[in-house]
Motif scaffolding. Structure first.
Motif, PDB file in Angstrom:
ATOM      1  N   ILE A 235       0.850  -1.198   0.000  1.00 33.93           N
ATOM      2  CA  ILE A 235       0.000   0.000   0.000  1.00 33.93           C
ATOM      3  C   ILE A 235       0.886   1.248   0.000  1.00 33.93           C
ATOM      4  N   ALA A 236       2.206   1.020  -0.146  1.00 29.19           N
ATOM      5  CA  ALA A 236       3.149   2.143  -0.092  1.00 29.19           C
ATOM      6  C   ALA A 236       3.657   2.534  -1.483  1.00 29.19           C
ATOM      7  N   GLN A 237       4.055   1.530  -2.287  1.00 27.04           N
ATOM      8  CA  GLN A 237       4.558   1.845  -3.637  1.00 27.04           C
ATOM      9  C   GLN A 237       4.483   0.602  -4.521  1.00 27.04           C
ATOM     10  N   PRO A 238       4.329   0.764  -5.838  1.00 22.89           N
ATOM     11  CA  PRO A 238       4.217  -0.402  -6.717  1.00 22.89           C
ATOM     12  C   PRO A 238       5.480  -1.256  -6.646  1.00 22.89           C
ATOM     13  N   PRO A 239       5.332  -2.569  -6.465  1.00 20.89           N
ATOM     14  CA  PRO A 239       6.493  -3.456  -6.411  1.00 20.89           C
ATOM     15  C   PRO A 239       7.174  -3.570  -7.770  1.00 20.89           C
ATOM     16  N   ASP A 240       8.468  -3.866  -7.740  1.00 20.15           N
ATOM     17  CA  ASP A 240       9.230  -4.012  -8.978  1.00 20.15           C
ATOM     18  C   ASP A 240       8.803  -5.287  -9.699  1.00 20.15           C
ATOM     19  N   GLU A 241       8.381  -5.124 -10.964  1.00 19.25           N
ATOM     20  CA  GLU A 241       7.806  -6.268 -11.689  1.00 19.25           C
ATOM     21  C   GLU A 241       8.846  -7.352 -11.973  1.00 19.25           C
ATOM     22  N   GLU A 242      10.082  -6.924 -12.271  1.00 10.51           N
ATOM     23  CA  GLU A 242      11.124  -7.923 -12.579  1.00 10.51           C
ATOM     24  C   GLU A 242      11.440  -8.786 -11.356  1.00 10.51           C
ATOM     25  N   THR A 243      11.549  -8.119 -10.206  1.00  9.79           N
ATOM     26  CA  THR A 243      11.827  -8.884  -8.980  1.00  9.79           C
ATOM     27  C   THR A 243      10.684  -9.861  -8.718  1.00  9.79           C
ATOM     28  N   ALA A 244       9.462  -9.381  -8.893  1.00  3.16           N
ATOM     29  CA  ALA A 244       8.302 -10.247  -8.659  1.00  3.16           C
ATOM     30  C   ALA A 244       8.349 -11.454  -9.608  1.00  3.16           C
ATOM     31  N   ALA A 245       8.671 -11.197 -10.882  1.00  2.00           N
ATOM     32  CA  ALA A 245       8.701 -12.284 -11.871  1.00  2.00           C
ATOM     33  C   ALA A 245       9.790 -13.296 -11.520  1.00  2.00           C
ATOM     34  N   SER A 246      10.943 -12.788 -11.043  1.00  2.00           N
ATOM     35  CA  SER A 246      12.051 -13.697 -10.735  1.00  2.00           C
ATOM     36  C   SER A 246      11.698 -14.614  -9.559  1.00  2.00           C
ATOM     37  N   LYS A 247      10.762 -14.218  -8.741  1.00  2.00           N
ATOM     38  CA  LYS A 247      10.321 -15.045  -7.603  1.00  2.00           C
ATOM     39  C   LYS A 247       9.010 -15.761  -7.929  1.00  2.00           C
ATOM     40  N   ASN A 248       8.539 -15.586  -9.145  1.00  2.00           N
ATOM     41  CA  ASN A 248       7.239 -16.143  -9.522  1.00  2.00           C
ATOM     42  C   ASN A 248       6.156 -15.709  -8.529  1.00  2.00           C
ATOM     43  N   ALA A 249       6.257 -14.451  -8.068  1.00  2.00           N
ATOM     44  CA  ALA A 249       5.323 -13.957  -7.051  1.00  2.00           C
ATOM     45  C   ALA A 249       4.212 -13.150  -7.699  1.00  2.00           C
ATOM     46  N   LYS A 250       3.053 -13.135  -7.039  1.00  2.00           N
ATOM     47  CA  LYS A 250       2.004 -12.189  -7.411  1.00  2.00           C
ATOM     48  C   LYS A 250       2.261 -10.941  -6.576  1.00  2.00           C
ATOM     49  N   ALA A 251       2.613  -9.848  -7.225  1.00  2.00           N
ATOM     50  CA  ALA A 251       2.930  -8.638  -6.460  1.00  2.00           C
ATOM     51  C   ALA A 251       2.180  -7.462  -7.057  1.00  2.00           C
ATOM     52  N   GLY A 252       1.683  -6.567  -6.210  1.00  2.00           N
ATOM     53  CA  GLY A 252       0.962  -5.415  -6.740  1.00  2.00           C
ATOM     54  C   GLY A 252       0.768  -4.340  -5.701  1.00  2.00           C
ATOM     55  N   PHE A 253       0.378  -3.173  -6.218  1.00  2.00           N
ATOM     56  CA  PHE A 253       0.063  -2.024  -5.363  1.00  2.00           C
ATOM     57  C   PHE A 253      -1.459  -1.979  -5.200  1.00  2.00           C
ATOM     58  N   LEU A 254      -1.909  -1.766  -3.981  1.00  2.00           N
ATOM     59  CA  LEU A 254      -3.351  -1.712  -3.740  1.00  2.00           C
ATOM     60  C   LEU A 254      -3.741  -0.324  -3.238  1.00  2.00           C
ATOM     61  N   TRP A 255      -4.778   0.235  -3.846  1.00  2.00           N
ATOM     62  CA  TRP A 255      -5.351   1.502  -3.393  1.00  2.00           C
ATOM     63  C   TRP A 255      -6.758   1.170  -2.943  1.00  2.00           C
TER      64      TRP A 255
END
Ligand SMILES: NC(=O)c1ccc[n+]([C@@H]2O[C@H](COP(=O)([O-])OP(=O)(O)OC[C@H]3O[C@@H](n4cnc5c(N)ncnc54)[C@H](OP(=O)(O)O)[C@@H]3O)[C@@H](O)[C@H]2O)c1
Length: 311
Positions: A235-255
């Motif tokens: 809820i602070a800042q959009p996560p880095d997409e490349e880092t998320a992809a390298s971990k096969n993670a679902k990552a996102g910014f929520l408003w």
């Protein structure tokens, strides 16, 4: 009616108590006579002018995005709510907020306050409680036995997130400073991490969900405690997409998207005692005390929630 408004962006000196017209409701709104509101970091971020792009408000701005009070008037299309009902809400994002004696609320955003919940507890809940709910339930699809890391567990969002996660039967780790260890444990935290003396990255591994309330380096390091295919919601800042992809993670910014039905569900958890709103500090409703409340929130070290009482 009495309201605390700003006429330009800037320091707490901009907060000014004035007589302003009472809001005029549409057919789909109710007019709420406010008993209590609460302070959130968004209040001083808007006051400083940090959020102008996302929230292009026109002056004068009445800050405040948490309402607890009694319905004074209902619009023609409103059913299920009547004058005299005790309600709470995160009203829609407009420049006519809740540092006021009355506020207009869209009917879809309203929820009734359970009988055993006070106006202070109710006002402390909508913005932070719904944010925590949407991070854990909507974004992360939390399940029993999930391992969940919640950063800043002693803050407004963190304190709700801990209790919501525990109500789903999750294992919860959370960060705060040592003075808040007992507070976090009282809320059910299984693993407490003092961020001033310990490195959460070294202590935690294989987590299903991280709720990032901080951003920056804390967010970057949080990817290293996630299991393959884990979820990181910020809820602070959009996560880095490349880092998320390298971990096969679902990552996102929520408003946060305010929602009366979700708030009703959260109210039921509060009614049962599974979730509690923790009030760190209460102030009366006037210009001076709202300035103080902003200064406290701006320290980044407020405990639980700060509320403002109109009644
Ligand atoms: N995107 C959205 O829709 C949304 C919604 C709500 C909030 N937010 C944002 O989310 C952030 C958190 O909101 P909030 O209402 O929870 O804030 P808050 O109540 O002001 O958070 C204060 C807490 O943060 C803790 N803290 C400070 N530095 C820390 C660190 N380095 N590590 C761990 N804990 C730390 C403090 O604990 P100690 O005193 O022990 O240090 C304090 O109890 C804010 O930036 C807010 O604007 C975004």
């Amino acid at each position: 009616m009495r309201a605390v408004v700003i006429h330009e962006y800037g320091s707490t000196d901009q907060l000014s108590e004035e007589e302003v017209p009472k809001p005029v409701i549409t057919d789909n709104q109710v007019l709420v006579e406010l008993y209590t509101t609460s302070i959130n970091p968004i209040d001083w971020k808007v006051r400083e002018g940090y959020l102008q792009e996302r929230l292009p408000f026109e002056f004068p701005i009445i800050l405040g995005w948490d309402a607890a009070g009694v319905i004074a008037e209902t619009g023609d299309n409103v059913s299920g709510f009547t004058a005299g009902d005790k309600v709470f809400a995160r009203p829609d994002t407009t420049e006519k907020g809740t540092y006021a004696e009355y506020t207009a609320v869209d009917k879809e955003l309203l929820a009734k306050i359970p009988d055993n919940i006070s106006f202070e507890e109710a006002a402390a809940t909508p913005l932070t409680g719904l944010t925590a709910w949407q991070c854990l339930v909507d974004f992360s699809d939390i399940k029993r036995d999930d391992k969940v890391l919640i950063h800043a567990g002693s803050g407004g969002v963190g304190s709700f997130a801990i209790q919501i996660a525990k109500s789903f039967g999750a294992h919860v780790a959370s960060t705060a400073s040592a003075k808040n260890e007992e507070f976090l444990k009282e809320m059910g935290v299984d693993q407490f991490i003092d961020y001033q003396t310990e490195d959460f990255e070294q202590k935690l591994d294989d987590f299903d969900i991280v709720v990032d309330t901080m951003g920056g380096e804390i967010q970057e390091k949080s990817f290293n405690v996630l299991k393959e295919g884990g979820k990181l919601v910020s809820i602070a800042q959009p996560p880095d997409e490349e880092t998320a992809a390298s971990k096969n993670a679902k990552a996102g910014f929520l408003w946060l998207e305010p929602d009366g039905q979700q708030l009703t569900r959260l109210g039921k958890l509060m009614e049962k005692g599974d979730v509690k709103a923790y009030i760190g500090k209460s102030f009366p409703f006037n210009e001076e005390r709202i300035r103080e409340a902003h200064q406290l929130s701006e320290t980044h070290h407020a405990k639980g929630k700060i509320v403002i009482n109109m009644k």
